[in-house]
Write a protein that holds these residues in place. Structure first.
Motif, PDB file in Angstrom:
ATOM      1  N   LYS A 253       0.832  -1.203   0.000  1.00  9.44           N
ATOM      2  CA  LYS A 253       0.000   0.000   0.000  1.00  9.44           C
ATOM      3  C   LYS A 253       0.868   1.255   0.000  1.00  9.44           C
TER       4      LYS A 253
ATOM      5  N   THR B  96      -1.775  -8.012   0.871  1.00 15.79           N
ATOM      6  CA  THR B  96      -3.069  -7.529   1.347  1.00 15.79           C
ATOM      7  C   THR B  96      -3.097  -7.303   2.853  1.00 15.79           C
TER       8      THR B  96
ATOM      9  N   ARG C  36      -6.147  -9.622  10.263  1.00 18.72           N
ATOM     10  CA  ARG C  36      -5.117  -8.921   9.516  1.00 18.72           C
ATOM     11  C   ARG C  36      -3.789  -9.059  10.250  1.00 18.72           C
TER      12      ARG C  36
ATOM     13  N   TYR D 133     -15.068 -10.985  -1.402  1.00 16.46           N
ATOM     14  CA  TYR D 133     -13.799 -10.357  -1.041  1.00 16.46           C
ATOM     15  C   TYR D 133     -13.227  -9.582  -2.222  1.00 16.46           C
TER      16      TYR D 133
ATOM     17  N   TYR E   2       0.686  -8.153  -4.629  1.00 16.61           N
ATOM     18  CA  TYR E   2       0.236  -7.165  -3.653  1.00 16.61           C
ATOM     19  C   TYR E   2       0.025  -7.812  -2.289  1.00 16.61           C
TER      20      TYR E   2
ATOM     21  N   MET F  86     -10.578  -5.673  -2.890  1.00 15.44           N
ATOM     22  CA  MET F  86     -10.107  -4.381  -2.391  1.00 15.44           C
ATOM     23  C   MET F  86      -9.778  -3.508  -3.591  1.00 15.44           C
TER      24      MET F  86
ATOM     25  N   GLU G  62      -7.264  -1.869  -4.554  1.00 12.36           N
ATOM     26  CA  GLU G  62      -5.981  -2.083  -5.217  1.00 12.36           C
ATOM     27  C   GLU G  62      -6.033  -3.222  -6.229  1.00 12.36           C
ATOM     28  N   LEU G  63      -7.003  -4.119  -6.067  1.00 13.33           N
ATOM     29  CA  LEU G  63      -7.127  -5.290  -6.947  1.00 13.33           C
ATOM     30  C   LEU G  63      -8.345  -5.178  -7.858  1.00 13.33           C
TER      31      LEU G  63
ATOM     32  N   CYS H 226      -3.025 -16.105  -6.570  1.00 13.91           N
ATOM     33  CA  CYS H 226      -2.922 -15.901  -5.123  1.00 13.91           C
ATOM     34  C   CYS H 226      -1.806 -16.743  -4.520  1.00 13.91           C
TER      35      CYS H 226
ATOM     36  N   ASP I 226      -4.157  -9.432   4.807  1.00 14.04           N
ATOM     37  CA  ASP I 226      -5.272 -10.258   5.273  1.00 14.04           C
ATOM     38  C   ASP I 226      -4.811 -11.701   5.487  1.00 14.04           C
TER      39      ASP I 226
END
Length: 372
Positions: A56, A294, A320, A229, A292, A231, A233-234, A258, A296
């Motif tokens: 991020k 995440t 997280r 799910y 990226y 975000m 950014e994705l 992933c 999570d």
């Protein structure tokens, strides 16, 4: 697709993405060159480990458009986070990106039970947040009737639900629960049977299984919730979502590769292990994203689902990595505390976790508010 065919497609798209980033992304061209990575070096999916992670902070440091890989005239939409802890994270889309995003969301919606005859009320706030418009276009793609009520104005939300006989709701779990409580508070005038809600496509915040059961019980009449799910950014929502069996969130693996890593060592973990989710968006071109982080915590199941889909399924987010608490050597996530509190009567859903260390002993205290 079989697992073999899916992984072959992912490898082809990964190599194409690395080549694209080398040629079109100033940000990634420098980063890949420094790491000595070229498309030719990617011989198998595990070779993705040669590629540095994206965080991020990278998006914030290049604010607003430092990570674009196309001229601005090729960008047809821009979204951004709230920026409450620094520069907003900005994401941008070409026409092709929007088409792919709508396809991903359409899959999530159909897995949850939506069809072309479904009337869906979207109770996400419209604006720079990706949730509302993401679900909006994905639902329209399958031919569903979209009712874009946005967030707030609860009495009008409920009026539209009754008058339009809305079948499904898109909302955060907390707002879906709030609407149910408000509806029950008006039940003397408008009985719960006057609502036609069959299912909810919930997202944008965590929802434990216990919270989901509470929401379903509050609406009654067989109301059924699924989780999804994503975000910004994705892309936004749509990376994965539950089917009617709710045995994990099906990942659009032809678009997303992933990995699960150890947040401390940053090493990739074996299949089935629990750790931090890392995602590469294989088909994003306006603002591509490689590996990226995440933050999570989840795990991925690669077995075929009872619904017939062969795509890998990620577990509901456990917590997280930056929220994890370690007490006397035991990892504790706030979501676990919430799960324990849901079943206790007479307390509000708000709680405070207090950590203390006396000498060499850790303690955790959970403070709750009693309800009248």
């Amino acid at each position: 697709m079989s697992r073999k065919d899916m992984e072959a497609l992912q490898l082809e798209r990964l190599k194409s993405l690395v080549d694209y980033c080398e040629k079109n992304s100033e940000f990634y061209a420098k980063r890949l060159a420094k790491a000595g990575v070229t498309a030719d070096k990617i011989k198998c999916l595990s070779d993705i480990e040669y590629i540095p992670y994206t965080t991020k902070e990278d998006l914030r440091d290049t604010y607003p458009f430092g990570m674009l890989s196309v001229p601005m005239e090729d960008i047809v939409r821009v979204h951004a986070s709230s920026g409450t802890t620094g520069n907003p994270t900005v994401v941008a889309y070409t026409r092709e990106d929007l088409a792919n995003w709508s396809e991903q969301v359409a899959r999530v919606a159909m897995a949850a039970g939506a069809t072309e005859s479904t009337k869906v009320q979207i109770c996400f706030g419209y604006g720079m947040f990706t949730g509302a418009l993401g679900l909006h276009y994905g639902l329209e793609k399958i031919g569903a009737t979209v009712i874009p009520t946005s967030s707030g104005n609860t009495e009008k939300q409920l009026k539209f639900m009754r008058d339009f006989q809305t079948d499904a709701i898109v909302a955060t779990p907390s707002y879906c629960m709030y609407l149910a409580e408000a509806a029950r508070g008006m039940a003397d005038k408008y009985p719960m049977e006057s609502y036609n809600l069959k299912y909810g496509i919930l997202g944008s915040e965590g929802c434990t299984p216990e919270m989901r059961t509470e929401i379903e019980n509050h609406w009654g009449n067989g109301f059924f919730c699924t989780d999804n799910y994503g975000m910004s950014e994705l892309n936004g929502p749509g990376m994965s979502g539950e089917c009617m069996y709710r045995d994990g969130l099906h990942i659009s693996e032809d678009h997303f590769l992933c990995e699960i890593i150890d947040s401390n060592s940053l090493s990739v973990l074996d299949k089935g292990a629990t750790g931090e989710l890392v995602v590469t968006n294989l088909t994003k071109r306006g603002l591509p994203i490689l590996r990226y982080r995440t933050k999570d915590i989840t795990n991925i199941n690669y077995d075929a689902c009872k619904c017939g889909r062969t795509s890998a399924r990620m577990h509901k987010i456990i917590g997280r990595s930056d929220d994890m608490i370690k007490v006397r050597g035991v990892n504790v996530f706030p979501s676990q505390v919430e799960s324990a509190l849901i079943g206790i009567g007479g307390i509000s859903p708000n709680y405070l976790i207090v950590l203390r260390r006396e000498g060499y002993s850790d303690s955790m205290e959970v403070r709750v508010e009693l309800m009248d």
